[in-house]
Write an enzyme that holds these catalytic residues in place. Structure first.
Site, PDB file in Angstrom:
ATOM      1  N   GLU A 182     -14.077  -9.308  14.280  1.00 39.04           N
ATOM      2  CA  GLU A 182     -12.961  -9.830  15.070  1.00 39.04           C
ATOM      3  C   GLU A 182     -12.317  -8.728  15.922  1.00 39.04           C
ATOM      4  OE1 GLU A 182     -12.009 -12.916  15.288  1.00 39.04           O
ATOM      5  OE2 GLU A 182      -9.839 -13.059  15.586  1.00 39.04           O
ATOM      6  N   ASP A 183     -12.176  -7.535  15.342  1.00 40.50           N
ATOM      7  CA  ASP A 183     -11.350  -6.509  15.989  1.00 40.50           C
ATOM      8  C   ASP A 183     -12.096  -5.279  16.502  1.00 40.50           C
ATOM      9  OD1 ASP A 183      -9.232  -8.090  15.356  1.00 40.50           O
ATOM     10  OD2 ASP A 183      -8.655  -6.977  13.560  1.00 40.50           O
TER      11      ASP A 183
END
Ligand code: MN
Length: 498
Positions: free
Chosen positions: A82-83
């Protein structure tokens, strides 16, 4: 260990509950190396902590509640796709499909948010959706560990975000932790949410707890020594005995029921006794009652009658020296682990296989202990949904919502639909008129066809015509729900089209 403290991968490894074989240690260290490199340079919201502290804390929680190396590895990697620039595909290539799928599951769950409505039906559906989308119980446990650390570091977020996240934690995560029987995580999430949702009452109650416990500390210490001596003299092998106090939020709930009068709370402080075998629990109860008079009507045997979430223990309130009431809890080590770690504790006990219980006699294959625990804790939902025992045989999979799709209205209401349901089904479930006037649909803001197969968690917006109704015979070819079918037919008949 204080939450502010920076930890390392060694702290995680020190806290695992399984035999740290070379392969398992290598897996955890490997996952850590990838996560650390991927998050390098990223900071937490506090600005001072490196981002890696967050997955490390989540992994530490997972280790403490007894999860295995794969779940801990997935916990370390949970924010990577996600990051960071590292993709889910790369994780799969490095760590295999099982771990990559768990990480994807956590990412997906991160997208479910508590929206406007606070009605009970909505909240219950949100919890169900959460579990349905997780599909693997370990994903839920990672999400809980993730949320716990986010709550522990909530002070660094702006107030309105604090409130939203605390509310979501109280309404969605606490009940889920409770149903899964993970007392340890449940009470910490509950007290932290309480603090951000109602600081005034939190502070007031916390002061009461500290003051009462402070006053009684010497007293409790003396009682612990005396009871231990007595029990040992009678031949009980006391594995552990210690003083405990009620948690802040549960005390506040109880105070509210008793005119905020602390004197009416009998289980504010207490003693917990851990013994080896089930039979020892009843022997211990007898010895405690011989020494201290029990308060009538306050003996609760949750061993023969466990709570719905599987909780087992004996509780009794006694008149201690100087006329002070206190609660004594008696349970085995296994019951204690299950109360603290719930569904996670079956990893600790998985080596110990048990014979089939009557409950499973119909089934042809032997069921390992861990699955029995899992099944017990989900029996509640099973009953709710009227499914067969056989459907639980797959062990860790959350199957009972398999054929459900949960979609949101733009206002945040949840519509529960069967698999492969379409925007037309959705429209009729919102309101008959919405269905009749539907002209188009959007899923997550993008135009889709009316026979689009709705995905779990999608926000569906129905475009309608104000002037005329549009039900078409073609819709009957793809709608999935009987409600939509009957409404379309009703309209067509009325118009003489059917
Ligand atoms: Mn996270």
């Amino acid at each position: 260990m204080s939450i502010e403290e920076n930890i390392t991968i060694e702290d995680v490894l020190k806290n695992v509950k399984f035999d740290l074989e070379f392969k398992k240690e290598a897996l955890i260290r490997g996952a850590y190396a990838v996560a650390e490199k991927a998050h390098l340079g990223q900071k937490r919201k506090s600005g001072k902590d490196d981002y890696i502290q967050h997955p490390l804390h989540a992994a530490l929680t997972l280790a403490k509640i007894g999860l295995g190396s794969k779940t801990i590895a997935a916990g370390l990697l949970h924010d990577v796709p996600e990051d960071t620039y590292v993709t889910s595909k790369e994780l799969e290539y490095k760590f295999g499909k099982e771990i990559a799928t768990m990480v994807d599951g956590v990412t997906k769950l991160g997208k479910i948010k508590l929206r406007g409505s606070k009605e009970d039906v909505y909240l219950e559906n949100l919890r169900k959706m959460f579990l349905a989308m997780a599909s693997d119980i370990r994903v839920v446990l990672i999400k809980l560990a993730d949320r716990l650390h986010n709550m522990e570091t909530l002070e660094y977020l702006p107030p309105e975000k604090q409130h939203r996240i605390a509310l979501e934690t109280m309404e969605v995560f606490v009940p889920i932790a409770n149903r899964l029987g993970i007392g340890e995580i449940k009470v910490r999430l509950e007290d932290l949410s309480f603090k951000y949702l109602d600081l005034e009452n939190y502070t007031l109650t916390e002061k009461l707890v500290t003051a009462q416990y402070g006053q009684r500390k010497k007293y409790i210490d003396k009682m612990v020594i005396e009871l231990k001596k007595e029990l040992t003299k009678e031949g009980i092998n006391v594995l552990n005995i210690f003083g405990r106090t009620k948690h802040v939020h549960s005390l506040y709930q109880k105070l509210k029921r008793h005119d905020m009068d602390i004197k009416k709370i009998y289980d504010l402080i207490g003693i917990r006794i851990i013994v080896p075998e089930l039979a020892n629990c009843y022997e211990t109860l007898g010895i405690v009652h011989k020494k201290y008079r029990p308060l009538v009507g306050r003996i609760k045997d949750y061993i023969s009658l466990p709570k719905p979430n599987g909780y087992q223990s004996i509780h009794t309130t006694i008149f201690g020296p100087e006329g002070i009431f206190l609660e004594v809890q008696i349970r085995t080590k296994k019951m204690d682990d299950e109360a603290e770690f719930g569904i996670a504790s079956h990893w600790i006990y998985s080596e110990k296989k048990r014979k089939l219980k009557n409950f499973f006699l119909k089934s042809k294959h032997a069921v390992p202990d861990k699955e029995l625990v899992w099944v017990n804790q989900l029996r509640e939902w099973q009953n709710e949904l009227g499914k067969d025992d056989a459907e639980f045989m797959e062990g860790l999979k959350i199957d009972f919502f398999k054929n459900h799709i949960f979609a949101f209205t733009p206002l945040g209401d949840i519509i529960d639909l069967p698999e492969d349901a379409t925007p037309i089904d959705f429209a009729y479930h919102v309101h008959g008129e919405v269905g009749n006037r539907a002209t188009g649909a959007k899923a997550n803001g993008k135009m889709v066809t009316l026979d689009h197969k709705i995905q779990n968690g999608e926000v569906i917006e129905i475009l309608t015509s104000r002037d005329h109704k549009n039900p078409s015979r073609d819709w009957l070819k793809f709608v999935r729900t009987s409600l939509a079918k009957s409404q379309i037919k009703k309209y067509l008949k009325k118009e003489g089209l059917l």
